[in-house]
Design a protein around this motif. Structure first.
Motif, PDB file in Angstrom:
ATOM      1  N   PRO A 195       3.898  -3.751  14.922  1.00 48.63           N
ATOM      2  CA  PRO A 195       3.925  -2.567  14.051  1.00 48.63           C
ATOM      3  C   PRO A 195       4.221  -2.917  12.592  1.00 48.63           C
ATOM      4  O   PRO A 195       4.861  -3.921  12.273  1.00 48.63           O
ATOM      5  N   SER A 196       3.742  -2.055  11.719  1.00 55.54           N
ATOM      6  CA  SER A 196       3.966  -2.194  10.283  1.00 55.54           C
ATOM      7  C   SER A 196       4.927  -1.120   9.808  1.00 55.54           C
ATOM      8  O   SER A 196       4.968  -0.018  10.353  1.00 55.54           O
ATOM      9  N   VAL A 197       5.700  -1.443   8.761  1.00 54.02           N
ATOM     10  CA  VAL A 197       6.648  -0.479   8.217  1.00 54.02           C
ATOM     11  C   VAL A 197       6.536  -0.450   6.700  1.00 54.02           C
ATOM     12  O   VAL A 197       6.380  -1.491   6.052  1.00 54.02           O
ATOM     13  N   LEU A 198       6.583   0.745   6.143  1.00 50.10           N
ATOM     14  CA  LEU A 198       6.649   0.951   4.703  1.00 50.10           C
ATOM     15  C   LEU A 198       8.048   1.473   4.372  1.00 50.10           C
ATOM     16  O   LEU A 198       8.488   2.480   4.937  1.00 50.10           O
ATOM     17  N   ILE A 199       8.735   0.790   3.460  1.00 51.56           N
ATOM     18  CA  ILE A 199      10.071   1.188   3.037  1.00 51.56           C
ATOM     19  C   ILE A 199       9.979   1.755   1.635  1.00 51.56           C
ATOM     20  O   ILE A 199       9.490   1.092   0.715  1.00 51.56           O
ATOM     21  N   GLY A 200      10.457   2.978   1.466  1.00 51.71           N
ATOM     22  CA  GLY A 200      10.474   3.595   0.150  1.00 51.71           C
ATOM     23  C   GLY A 200      11.769   3.295  -0.560  1.00 51.71           C
ATOM     24  O   GLY A 200      12.821   3.818  -0.183  1.00 51.71           O
ATOM     25  N   GLY A 201      11.722   2.418  -1.568  1.00 54.26           N
ATOM     26  CA  GLY A 201      12.893   2.049  -2.339  1.00 54.26           C
ATOM     27  C   GLY A 201      13.397   0.658  -2.006  1.00 54.26           C
ATOM     28  O   GLY A 201      13.728   0.378  -0.852  1.00 54.26           O
ATOM     29  N   LEU A 202      13.443  -0.230  -3.016  1.00 51.12           N
ATOM     30  CA  LEU A 202      13.929  -1.599  -2.802  1.00 51.12           C
ATOM     31  C   LEU A 202      15.451  -1.669  -2.916  1.00 51.12           C
ATOM     32  O   LEU A 202      16.106  -2.327  -2.110  1.00 51.12           O
ATOM     33  N   GLY A 203      16.011  -0.969  -3.895  1.00 49.53           N
ATOM     34  CA  GLY A 203      17.464  -0.963  -4.063  1.00 49.53           C
ATOM     35  C   GLY A 203      18.036  -2.362  -4.166  1.00 49.53           C
ATOM     36  O   GLY A 203      17.497  -3.218  -4.871  1.00 49.53           O
ATOM     37  N   VAL A 258       7.399  -2.744   0.733  1.00 52.50           N
ATOM     38  CA  VAL A 258       8.438  -1.985   0.039  1.00 52.50           C
ATOM     39  C   VAL A 258       7.850  -1.435  -1.254  1.00 52.50           C
ATOM     40  O   VAL A 258       7.303  -2.201  -2.063  1.00 52.50           O
ATOM     41  N   VAL A 259       7.945  -0.133  -1.435  1.00 50.75           N
ATOM     42  CA  VAL A 259       7.466   0.503  -2.660  1.00 50.75           C
ATOM     43  C   VAL A 259       8.657   0.728  -3.584  1.00 50.75           C
ATOM     44  O   VAL A 259       9.629   1.379  -3.210  1.00 50.75           O
ATOM     45  N   GLU A 260       8.582   0.173  -4.793  1.00 46.24           N
ATOM     46  CA  GLU A 260       9.651   0.322  -5.786  1.00 46.24           C
ATOM     47  C   GLU A 260       9.028   0.639  -7.149  1.00 46.24           C
ATOM     48  O   GLU A 260       8.132  -0.074  -7.601  1.00 46.24           O
ATOM     49  N   ARG A 261       9.520   1.679  -7.792  1.00 54.14           N
ATOM     50  CA  ARG A 261       8.910   2.118  -9.046  1.00 54.14           C
ATOM     51  C   ARG A 261       9.527   1.499 -10.286  1.00 54.14           C
ATOM     52  O   ARG A 261       8.951   1.569 -11.371  1.00 54.14           O
ATOM     53  N   GLU A 262      10.712   0.893 -10.174  1.00 50.77           N
ATOM     54  CA  GLU A 262      11.395   0.339 -11.334  1.00 50.77           C
ATOM     55  C   GLU A 262      11.097  -1.159 -11.473  1.00 50.77           C
ATOM     56  O   GLU A 262      11.558  -1.959 -10.664  1.00 50.77           O
ATOM     57  N   ASP A 319       8.935 -14.496   3.112  1.00 46.86           N
ATOM     58  CA  ASP A 319       8.297 -14.295   4.406  1.00 46.86           C
ATOM     59  C   ASP A 319       6.886 -13.735   4.203  1.00 46.86           C
ATOM     60  O   ASP A 319       6.695 -12.784   3.439  1.00 46.86           O
ATOM     61  N   PRO A 320       5.886 -14.314   4.845  1.00 54.50           N
ATOM     62  CA  PRO A 320       4.506 -13.842   4.642  1.00 54.50           C
ATOM     63  C   PRO A 320       4.265 -12.409   5.091  1.00 54.50           C
ATOM     64  O   PRO A 320       3.262 -11.799   4.703  1.00 54.50           O
ATOM     65  N   ARG A 321       5.160 -11.853   5.884  1.00 54.23           N
ATOM     66  CA  ARG A 321       4.992 -10.463   6.308  1.00 54.23           C
ATOM     67  C   ARG A 321       5.408  -9.468   5.231  1.00 54.23           C
ATOM     68  O   ARG A 321       5.084  -8.282   5.325  1.00 54.23           O
ATOM     69  N   ALA A 322       6.153  -9.919   4.217  1.00 55.05           N
ATOM     70  CA  ALA A 322       6.760  -9.011   3.239  1.00 55.05           C
ATOM     71  C   ALA A 322       5.940  -8.932   1.963  1.00 55.05           C
ATOM     72  O   ALA A 322       5.366  -9.929   1.502  1.00 55.05           O
ATOM     73  N   ARG A 323       5.906  -7.726   1.381  1.00 56.11           N
ATOM     74  CA  ARG A 323       5.295  -7.551   0.064  1.00 56.11           C
ATOM     75  C   ARG A 323       5.953  -6.379  -0.647  1.00 56.11           C
ATOM     76  O   ARG A 323       6.431  -5.442  -0.010  1.00 56.11           O
ATOM     77  N   ILE A 324       5.980  -6.470  -1.979  1.00 52.88           N
ATOM     78  CA  ILE A 324       6.504  -5.401  -2.811  1.00 52.88           C
ATOM     79  C   ILE A 324       5.345  -4.724  -3.523  1.00 52.88           C
ATOM     80  O   ILE A 324       4.482  -5.391  -4.098  1.00 52.88           O
ATOM     81  N   VAL A 325       5.331  -3.407  -3.487  1.00 50.31           N
ATOM     82  CA  VAL A 325       4.334  -2.620  -4.199  1.00 50.31           C
ATOM     83  C   VAL A 325       5.051  -1.923  -5.358  1.00 50.31           C
ATOM     84  O   VAL A 325       5.964  -1.137  -5.136  1.00 50.31           O
ATOM     85  N   GLU A 326       4.668  -2.249  -6.584  1.00 51.10           N
ATOM     86  CA  GLU A 326       5.276  -1.596  -7.742  1.00 51.10           C
ATOM     87  C   GLU A 326       4.555  -0.273  -7.985  1.00 51.10           C
ATOM     88  O   GLU A 326       3.449  -0.231  -8.515  1.00 51.10           O
ATOM     89  N   ALA A 327       5.184   0.810  -7.583  1.00 54.58           N
ATOM     90  CA  ALA A 327       4.569   2.125  -7.690  1.00 54.58           C
ATOM     91  C   ALA A 327       5.616   3.194  -7.468  1.00 54.58           C
ATOM     92  O   ALA A 327       6.663   2.943  -6.864  1.00 54.58           O
ATOM     93  N   ASP A 328       5.330   4.382  -7.957  1.00 58.15           N
ATOM     94  CA  ASP A 328       6.146   5.551  -7.651  1.00 58.15           C
ATOM     95  C   ASP A 328       5.742   6.022  -6.262  1.00 58.15           C
ATOM     96  O   ASP A 328       4.560   6.270  -5.998  1.00 58.15           O
ATOM     97  N   LEU A 329       6.695   6.143  -5.371  1.00 61.02           N
ATOM     98  CA  LEU A 329       6.385   6.465  -3.975  1.00 61.02           C
ATOM     99  C   LEU A 329       5.656   7.796  -3.829  1.00 61.02           C
ATOM    100  O   LEU A 329       4.779   7.934  -2.974  1.00 61.02           O
ATOM    101  N   VAL A 330       6.007   8.781  -4.666  1.00 60.28           N
ATOM    102  CA  VAL A 330       5.427  10.118  -4.511  1.00 60.28           C
ATOM    103  C   VAL A 330       3.906  10.093  -4.662  1.00 60.28           C
ATOM    104  O   VAL A 330       3.187  10.522  -3.752  1.00 60.28           O
TER     105      VAL A 330
END
Length: 232
Positions: free
Chosen positions: A72-80, A99-103, A125-136
């Motif tokens: 399974p895949s997971v999208l996390i809203g907010g890196l914090g 992980v979607v992070e807007r800042e 980890d090759p499974r991880a990626r950060i998406v720079e974007a506003d989640l909304v």
């Protein structure tokens, strides 16, 4: 008579003007803290709620779930400060972690700044990626789909960090979240307090298996995770 101990004041490590206002990273004793527009967001003191949010989504998925043999895949809203990311990557259950992070400042602090030591292994980890974007707008515009969405960008549906986040918890915003889920997928939303109104909004947006799980805290009322599923 011994001198009274006076706690050291916080030390600002970085201060930036981002697309949504001022973002500050500071050190207070052993803790790293993120402050946005003068409001405390999070620190490195615990992370229990962030980890339980990811686990609640995992446990709500059907046992042994996979799609065409893929995990399974997971999208996390907010890196914090990275607790959710690190916890998800450490779990072999997840085949991919986005992980979607807007800042941009927060992303930089993890990639090459003071938060790097917390997340460098997870980000490698090759499974991880950060998406720079506003989640909304991201959940409304992307065509990517996931098996789980874990949202932790506010203090809850009724206590948002910025006014623009309110639309995410509306019927239209939740319908967009539902479109981002694969059939049988799970939405998990962290909140500082339960909300019967939000549960009803989830049902009106087409979600099933709507429920609320409590997360015990050291003092005060428990935090909660709102859970809902997209029908198969």
């Amino acid at each position: 008579m011994s001198a009274m101990h006076v706690p050291e004041p916080p030390v600002v490590l970085d201060r930036r003007e981002g697309p949504y206002g001022e973002v500050v990273l500071r050190r207070h004793g052993e803790l790293l803290q993120i402050i946005a527009n003068g409001t405390f967001l999070m620190d490195t003191s615990d992370g229990r709620s962030e980890r339980l949010l990811v686990d609640a989504a995992r446990d709500a998925l059907a046992p042994g779930r996979d799609r065409d043999g893929a995990r399974p895949s997971v999208l996390i809203g907010g890196l914090g400060v990275g607790f959710s990311l690190v916890h998800a990557v450490a779990d072999p259950f997840w085949g991919s972690v986005a992980v979607v992070e807007r800042e941009p400042a927060i992303i930089d602090w993890h990639r090459s700044g003071p938060l790097r030591d917390l997340t460098c292994e997870a980000l490698a980890d090759p499974r991880a990626r950060i998406v720079e974007a506003d989640l909304v707008p991201y959940v409304d515009e992307t065509r990517d789909t996931f098996d789980a969405l874990c949202l932790d960008i506010d203090n809850g549906p009724g206590w948002t960090v910025t006014d623009g986040n309110e639309s995410l918890y509306s019927a239209a915003g939740l319908a967009a979240c539902r479109r981002r889920l694969n059939p049988g997928g799970v939405l998990a939303v962290w909140s500082a307090q339960p909300s019967a109104i939000f549960e009803e909004t989830l049902r009106n947006a087409g979600f099933t298996r709507v429920r609320t799980e409590e997360i015990p805290v050291v003092r005060g009322v428990p935090d909660v995770v709102h859970l809902a599923a997209r029908g198969a």
